[in-house]
Scaffold this motif. Sequence first.
Motif, PDB file in Angstrom:
ATOM      1  N   LEU A  46       0.846  -1.195   0.000  1.00 57.60           N
ATOM      2  CA  LEU A  46       0.000   0.000   0.000  1.00 57.60           C
ATOM      3  C   LEU A  46       0.880   1.243   0.000  1.00 57.60           C
ATOM      4  CD1 LEU A  46      -2.576  -1.184   2.683  1.00 57.60           C
ATOM      5  CD2 LEU A  46      -2.762  -1.353   0.189  1.00 57.60           C
ATOM      6  N   LEU A  74      -4.670   2.562  -4.193  1.00 53.50           N
ATOM      7  CA  LEU A  74      -5.848   2.823  -3.377  1.00 53.50           C
ATOM      8  C   LEU A  74      -6.846   3.697  -4.130  1.00 53.50           C
ATOM      9  CD1 LEU A  74      -3.976   3.590  -0.040  1.00 53.50           C
ATOM     10  CD2 LEU A  74      -5.293   1.524  -0.559  1.00 53.50           C
ATOM     11  N   PRO A  95     -12.784   6.600   5.034  1.00 50.14           N
ATOM     12  CA  PRO A  95     -11.944   5.443   5.376  1.00 50.14           C
ATOM     13  C   PRO A  95     -12.653   4.118   5.153  1.00 50.14           C
ATOM     14  CG  PRO A  95     -11.686   7.159   7.027  1.00 50.14           C
ATOM     15  CD  PRO A  95     -12.786   7.611   6.109  1.00 50.14           C
ATOM     16  N   LYS A  98     -12.490   3.105   1.512  1.00 47.14           N
ATOM     17  CA  LYS A  98     -11.193   2.545   1.117  1.00 47.14           C
ATOM     18  C   LYS A  98     -11.046   1.117   1.615  1.00 47.14           C
ATOM     19  CE  LYS A  98      -8.722   6.938   0.827  1.00 47.14           C
ATOM     20  NZ  LYS A  98      -7.547   7.724   1.259  1.00 47.14           N
ATOM     21  N   ALA A  99     -11.521   0.856   2.834  1.00 46.55           N
ATOM     22  CA  ALA A  99     -11.448  -0.498   3.366  1.00 46.55           C
ATOM     23  C   ALA A  99     -12.333  -1.454   2.559  1.00 46.55           C
ATOM     24  CB  ALA A  99     -11.847  -0.511   4.840  1.00 46.55           C
ATOM     25  N   LYS A 126      -3.671   3.090   6.374  1.00 47.32           N
ATOM     26  CA  LYS A 126      -4.704   2.279   5.729  1.00 47.32           C
ATOM     27  C   LYS A 126      -4.567   0.810   6.117  1.00 47.32           C
ATOM     28  CE  LYS A 126      -7.918   1.706   4.702  1.00 47.32           C
ATOM     29  NZ  LYS A 126      -9.061   2.463   5.225  1.00 47.32           N
ATOM     30  N   ASP A 129      -5.968   0.415   9.641  1.00 42.54           N
ATOM     31  CA  ASP A 129      -7.429   0.530   9.630  1.00 42.54           C
ATOM     32  C   ASP A 129      -8.075  -0.729   9.061  1.00 42.54           C
ATOM     33  OD1 ASP A 129      -9.989   2.211   9.751  1.00 42.54           O
ATOM     34  OD2 ASP A 129      -9.915   1.692   7.620  1.00 42.54           O
ATOM     35  N   PHE A 130      -7.490  -1.258   7.978  1.00 43.95           N
ATOM     36  CA  PHE A 130      -8.058  -2.461   7.356  1.00 43.95           C
ATOM     37  C   PHE A 130      -7.926  -3.656   8.292  1.00 43.95           C
ATOM     38  CE2 PHE A 130      -8.110  -6.215   4.691  1.00 43.95           C
ATOM     39  CZ  PHE A 130      -9.170  -5.957   3.832  1.00 43.95           C
TER      40      PHE A 130
END
Length: 211
Positions: A46, A74, A95, A98-99, A126, A129-130
Amino acid sequence: MATNMRRVPVTISTIPGSPEVATAFVGPTRDEASRYPKDAPSIVLLHGFDSSCMEWRRLYPLLAAAAPTYALDLVGWGFTDSSLFQSDPSLVIRPEDKAAHMRAFLEAHTDGRPVVLVGASLGGAKALDFAHTYPELVKGVVLIDGQGFIDGIGKMSTAPRWLLWLGVKVLQSVPLRQAANKARPPWGRGRGSYRARGTGDRRKPYGCSHT
């Protein structure tokens, strides 16, 4: 690496209308991924802020020699199609969008093995968060100078949108890009660098955070 880039349709279910976004990445097909050892995880690279999968052009071949590796653009960045968001400035990529985009990509275009996320800078945020949102899909996280230890973007959150767009345009300028391309990659110096250890071509990370 650029010659191996592909764009595939990926549905973002969290955006009204569940649009399909042409998503750019470099990586194996599902059939090609199945030829790797069964115990090898999928590695997903990423990129950082206002960058693309090409950020990984030096590291990608080293990882792809041992495990199915995907350098992903992304949503909203790189060579992934952003025309939907350009045509409607009020449409914000959250967010969770994106996930959801990442999950849909993994489900549709990888062979389902556990994932190790490697995130540089914004990509580190990211990745964290994922992993928090979909822990069942993630085997591990590697952060390279990850921007994941602050809440929000600080004072930038109050800046007018036109000023933020201007900053992005400056970062996209050709002279700045050319200067960045001549710089040594982060794994070639100091913290977060990759150095040979032991014998042969095996390499292990130094100074990278793992969770």
